[in-house]
Scaffold this motif. Structure first.
Motif, PDB file in Angstrom:
ATOM      1  N   GLU A 290       0.830  -1.206   0.000  1.00 40.61           N
ATOM      2  CA  GLU A 290       0.000   0.000   0.000  1.00 40.61           C
ATOM      3  C   GLU A 290       0.866   1.257   0.000  1.00 40.61           C
ATOM      4  O   GLU A 290       0.611   2.215  -0.739  1.00 40.61           O
ATOM      5  N   THR A 291       1.917   1.241   0.812  1.00 41.24           N
ATOM      6  CA  THR A 291       2.797   2.405   0.909  1.00 41.24           C
ATOM      7  C   THR A 291       3.569   2.635  -0.384  1.00 41.24           C
ATOM      8  O   THR A 291       3.690   3.764  -0.863  1.00 41.24           O
ATOM      9  N   MET A 292       4.091   1.558  -0.974  1.00 40.51           N
ATOM     10  CA  MET A 292       4.878   1.700  -2.199  1.00 40.51           C
ATOM     11  C   MET A 292       4.021   2.178  -3.361  1.00 40.51           C
ATOM     12  O   MET A 292       4.500   2.890  -4.244  1.00 40.51           O
ATOM     13  N   GLU A 293       2.750   1.805  -3.362  1.00 33.62           N
ATOM     14  CA  GLU A 293       1.861   2.273  -4.419  1.00 33.62           C
ATOM     15  C   GLU A 293       1.565   3.764  -4.266  1.00 33.62           C
ATOM     16  O   GLU A 293       1.444   4.490  -5.248  1.00 33.62           O
ATOM     17  N   LYS A 294       1.457   4.220  -3.022  1.00 36.14           N
ATOM     18  CA  LYS A 294       1.160   5.628  -2.775  1.00 36.14           C
ATOM     19  C   LYS A 294       2.394   6.503  -2.928  1.00 36.14           C
ATOM     20  O   LYS A 294       2.297   7.659  -3.347  1.00 36.14           O
ATOM     21  N   CYS A 295       3.531   5.969  -2.570  1.00 34.19           N
ATOM     22  CA  CYS A 295       4.761   6.770  -2.520  1.00 34.19           C
ATOM     23  C   CYS A 295       5.707   6.386  -3.645  1.00 34.19           C
ATOM     24  O   CYS A 295       6.817   5.910  -3.404  1.00 34.19           O
ATOM     25  N   ARG A 296       5.248   6.561  -4.855  1.00 37.92           N
ATOM     26  CA  ARG A 296       6.108   6.244  -5.995  1.00 37.92           C
ATOM     27  C   ARG A 296       7.147   7.344  -6.171  1.00 37.92           C
ATOM     28  O   ARG A 296       6.826   8.526  -6.149  1.00 37.92           O
ATOM     29  N   SER A 297       8.363   6.941  -6.350  1.00 35.74           N
ATOM     30  CA  SER A 297       9.457   7.895  -6.529  1.00 35.74           C
ATOM     31  C   SER A 297      10.581   7.197  -7.271  1.00 35.74           C
ATOM     32  O   SER A 297      10.809   6.001  -7.072  1.00 35.74           O
ATOM     33  N   PRO A 298      11.298   7.919  -8.123  1.00 29.71           N
ATOM     34  CA  PRO A 298      12.437   7.301  -8.817  1.00 29.71           C
ATOM     35  C   PRO A 298      13.573   6.946  -7.874  1.00 29.71           C
ATOM     36  O   PRO A 298      14.499   6.249  -8.256  1.00 29.71           O
ATOM     37  N   TYR A 299      13.484   7.433  -6.624  1.00 28.67           N
ATOM     38  CA  TYR A 299      14.547   7.163  -5.664  1.00 28.67           C
ATOM     39  C   TYR A 299      14.178   6.049  -4.681  1.00 28.67           C
ATOM     40  O   TYR A 299      14.931   5.762  -3.761  1.00 28.67           O
ATOM     41  N   VAL A 300      13.005   5.463  -4.868  1.00 31.64           N
ATOM     42  CA  VAL A 300      12.573   4.359  -4.016  1.00 31.64           C
ATOM     43  C   VAL A 300      12.423   3.116  -4.887  1.00 31.64           C
ATOM     44  O   VAL A 300      11.913   3.188  -6.004  1.00 31.64           O
ATOM     45  N   LEU A 301      12.885   1.998  -4.368  1.00 34.09           N
ATOM     46  CA  LEU A 301      12.832   0.746  -5.118  1.00 34.09           C
ATOM     47  C   LEU A 301      11.417   0.500  -5.636  1.00 34.09           C
ATOM     48  O   LEU A 301      10.444   0.610  -4.892  1.00 34.09           O
ATOM     49  N   ARG A 302      11.310   0.177  -6.910  1.00 34.52           N
ATOM     50  CA  ARG A 302       9.999   0.055  -7.549  1.00 34.52           C
ATOM     51  C   ARG A 302       9.390  -1.325  -7.307  1.00 34.52           C
ATOM     52  O   ARG A 302      10.047  -2.348  -7.465  1.00 34.52           O
ATOM     53  N   LEU A 303       8.132  -1.304  -6.919  1.00 33.70           N
ATOM     54  CA  LEU A 303       7.369  -2.541  -6.786  1.00 33.70           C
ATOM     55  C   LEU A 303       6.842  -2.931  -8.160  1.00 33.70           C
ATOM     56  O   LEU A 303       6.080  -2.194  -8.777  1.00 33.70           O
ATOM     57  N   MET A 369      20.195   0.666  -2.003  1.00 31.50           N
ATOM     58  CA  MET A 369      20.759  -0.302  -2.925  1.00 31.50           C
ATOM     59  C   MET A 369      21.308   0.404  -4.156  1.00 31.50           C
ATOM     60  O   MET A 369      20.866   1.485  -4.532  1.00 31.50           O
ATOM     61  N   MET A 370      22.270  -0.242  -4.799  1.00 26.51           N
ATOM     62  CA  MET A 370      22.959   0.374  -5.916  1.00 26.51           C
ATOM     63  C   MET A 370      22.915  -0.541  -7.132  1.00 26.51           C
ATOM     64  O   MET A 370      22.833  -1.758  -7.013  1.00 26.51           O
ATOM     65  N   CYS A 371      22.969   0.093  -8.291  1.00 25.20           N
ATOM     66  CA  CYS A 371      22.895  -0.645  -9.548  1.00 25.20           C
ATOM     67  C   CYS A 371      24.105  -0.312 -10.398  1.00 25.20           C
ATOM     68  O   CYS A 371      24.588   0.818 -10.384  1.00 25.20           O
ATOM     69  N   ARG A 372      24.602  -1.295 -11.137  1.00 26.50           N
ATOM     70  CA  ARG A 372      25.766  -1.059 -11.996  1.00 26.50           C
ATOM     71  C   ARG A 372      25.454  -0.078 -13.114  1.00 26.50           C
ATOM     72  O   ARG A 372      26.338   0.500 -13.714  1.00 26.50           O
ATOM     73  N   LYS A 373      24.175   0.102 -13.435  1.00 26.61           N
ATOM     74  CA  LYS A 373      23.778   1.016 -14.503  1.00 26.61           C
ATOM     75  C   LYS A 373      23.556   2.429 -13.970  1.00 26.61           C
ATOM     76  O   LYS A 373      22.732   3.178 -14.463  1.00 26.61           O
ATOM     77  N   LYS A 374      24.280   2.786 -12.933  1.00 22.88           N
ATOM     78  CA  LYS A 374      24.280   4.149 -12.404  1.00 22.88           C
ATOM     79  C   LYS A 374      22.911   4.596 -11.918  1.00 22.88           C
ATOM     80  O   LYS A 374      22.372   5.615 -12.332  1.00 22.88           O
ATOM     81  N   SER A 375      22.305   3.827 -11.033  1.00 17.96           N
ATOM     82  CA  SER A 375      21.102   4.288 -10.360  1.00 17.96           C
ATOM     83  C   SER A 375      21.107   3.723  -8.951  1.00 17.96           C
ATOM     84  O   SER A 375      21.756   2.724  -8.667  1.00 17.96           O
ATOM     85  N   GLN A 376      20.387   4.394  -8.065  1.00 18.35           N
ATOM     86  CA  GLN A 376      20.345   3.985  -6.672  1.00 18.35           C
ATOM     87  C   GLN A 376      18.908   4.068  -6.184  1.00 18.35           C
ATOM     88  O   GLN A 376      18.143   4.913  -6.607  1.00 18.35           O
ATOM     89  N   ARG A 377      18.535   3.172  -5.276  1.00 24.58           N
ATOM     90  CA  ARG A 377      17.179   3.158  -4.744  1.00 24.58           C
ATOM     91  C   ARG A 377      17.218   2.869  -3.245  1.00 24.58           C
ATOM     92  O   ARG A 377      18.113   2.191  -2.747  1.00 24.58           O
ATOM     93  N   VAL A 378      16.196   3.342  -2.553  1.00 25.31           N
ATOM     94  CA  VAL A 378      16.023   3.012  -1.143  1.00 25.31           C
ATOM     95  C   VAL A 378      15.037   1.860  -1.056  1.00 25.31           C
ATOM     96  O   VAL A 378      13.989   1.874  -1.703  1.00 25.31           O
TER      97      VAL A 378
END
Length: 406
Positions: A290-303, A369-378
């Protein structure tokens, strides 16, 4: 008279004579007149009428690479047509002289000039089934079209952009700096262009440029609300139903008090699969979804979606970040050990700052968390009961340190 000699040198491929005449200042675009002497007519390989023909046209018609190159270097007009409208490119394409066509194309001629017969250079090559030349001219046409599209996007010229896009098969064009059209519209603050581009069914909203930024992350960095709203409205919601038959669970990545996270595969893409530990209440999972659906952000790990959501063992399917967590990364950097990816301190701080702006939360390094393709997420779930204790001081909100509610 020297102009006549230049034609003769072009006809016979006499490069040394041609250079001498050019050095003497002979006009390279001079054309033959009706009163030319028979020698020029006879020299033209049996053609009995060469009125209005330039030396470059003659050299192109004869397939003489050296003469063509020399005349172009001397400033010959590559678009100068003879009386029937045939340009040097047209005659080279007609006769299959691909080397000449390549030389002429490299000098950016007008490839859309039509002769009096209504045909362009591409059309005559296609008519004669000279497919290598057809491909060369088609590729050049597409290349120029892409440059025009990029220019229209950067300048915000929507009137010019519409007809150009109708001629492009794939609108996911990238410029020399690795930016796609969406990136360019955002970079140049062109909201009208952005709105037109996102309407294209074949436009990819998630392509990353060379520095690993998606159009959405660039919108956020631009701090332009109109751009941000345009892009964020297009972020697809999670596909709640992930069929278990489509989900492959592989090796474990880590665990917490109520869940184990595995590396997995969904629709041929690597994902992280968060599974509930047996005998644990699924309420935490429900709140997290529920929270991840409401709080979509490019800086938060995508569900991405959920699997077996109504069972006693629900699974969350999440983005897979293959670079590990930031705490491990920072420790390895500090100890000068090799890392899977390479981020600057500023890039890490940027993600932390943006997450704190989007959602006022306590940050733990191990949850970024970090990605080799130059992106980071919480990865940490976000709700008011998230922080149970102060944890690591460097990553804890000030009000938590002071024992206050937040």
């Amino acid at each position: 008279m020297n102009s006549h000699r230049l034609h003769e040198a072009a006809l016979h491929g006499n490069i040394s004579r041609l250079r001498t005449l050019i050095s003497e200042g002979t006009k390279v675009d001079g054309t033959l007149k009706k009163d030319e002497t028979p020698i020029y007519i006879a020299a033209h390989n049996g053609h009995d009428d060469i009125n209005g023909v330039s030396p470059l046209f003659i050299a192109a018609q004869n397939g003489d690479v050296n003469i063509v190159s020399q005349l172009i270097s001397a400033g010959a007009n590559i678009n100068l047509a003879e009386r029937n409208g045939y340009t040097p490119l047209y005659t080279a394409a007609e006769q299959g002289y691909i080397d000449i066509v390549e030389i002429l194309v490299s000098k950016s001629p007008d490839i859309d000039i039509r002769a009096q017969n209504g045909l362009t250079s591409l059309m005559i090559a296609l008519k004669n089934q000279l497919m290598m030349i057809v491909d060369l001219l088609k590729n050049e046409k597409v290349k120029r079209l892409k440059l025009l599209v990029i220019s229209a996007v950067q300048s915000g010229d929507t009137e010019k952009l519409h007809p150009l896009l109708s001629e492009i098969e794939n609108p996911n064009i990238v410029d020399q700096d690795g930016n796609y059209l969406l990136h360019l519209a955002i970079k140049n603050i062109q909201p009208a262009v952005l709105k037109n581009l996102v309407k294209l069914s074949s436009i990819n909203l998630n392509f990353c440029n060379k520095i690993g930024g998606t159009p959405l992350t660039h919108c956020i960095k631009s701090d332009n609300l109109e751009l941000i709203d345009t892009m964020f409205e297009l972020v697809p919601p999670a596909n709640k139903q992930v069929e278990s038959i489509d989900l492959i669970i592989e090796s474990p990545l880590g665990s917490s008090g109520c869940a184990v996270v595995y590396k997995g595969e969904y629709l041929n893409k690597s994902v992280a699969v968060k599974t509930l530990i047996t005998n644990k209440s699924p309420d935490t999972f429900f709140r997290e979804v529920e929270t991840m659906e409401k709080c979509r952000s490019p800086y938060v790990l995508r569900l991405i979606g959920v699997c077996d959501f109504n069972s006693t063992s629900p699974k969350l399917v999440l983005e897979f970040m293959d670079g590990g967590d930031s705490r491990s990364y920072l420790n390895r950097k500090k100890n000068k050990l090799p890392t899977l990816t390479n981020y600057s301190t500023l890039e890490i701080a940027w993600v932390i700052a943006n997450v704190r702006c989007d959602f006022y939360v306590t940050m733990y390094a191990c949850f970024m968390m970090m990605c080799r393709k130059k992106s980071q997420r919480v990865t940490r779930k976000i709700h008011t009961t998230m922080t149970q204790d102060t944890g690591t001081l460097y990553w804890t909100a000030p009000e938590v340190l002071k024992g206050r509610h937040y």
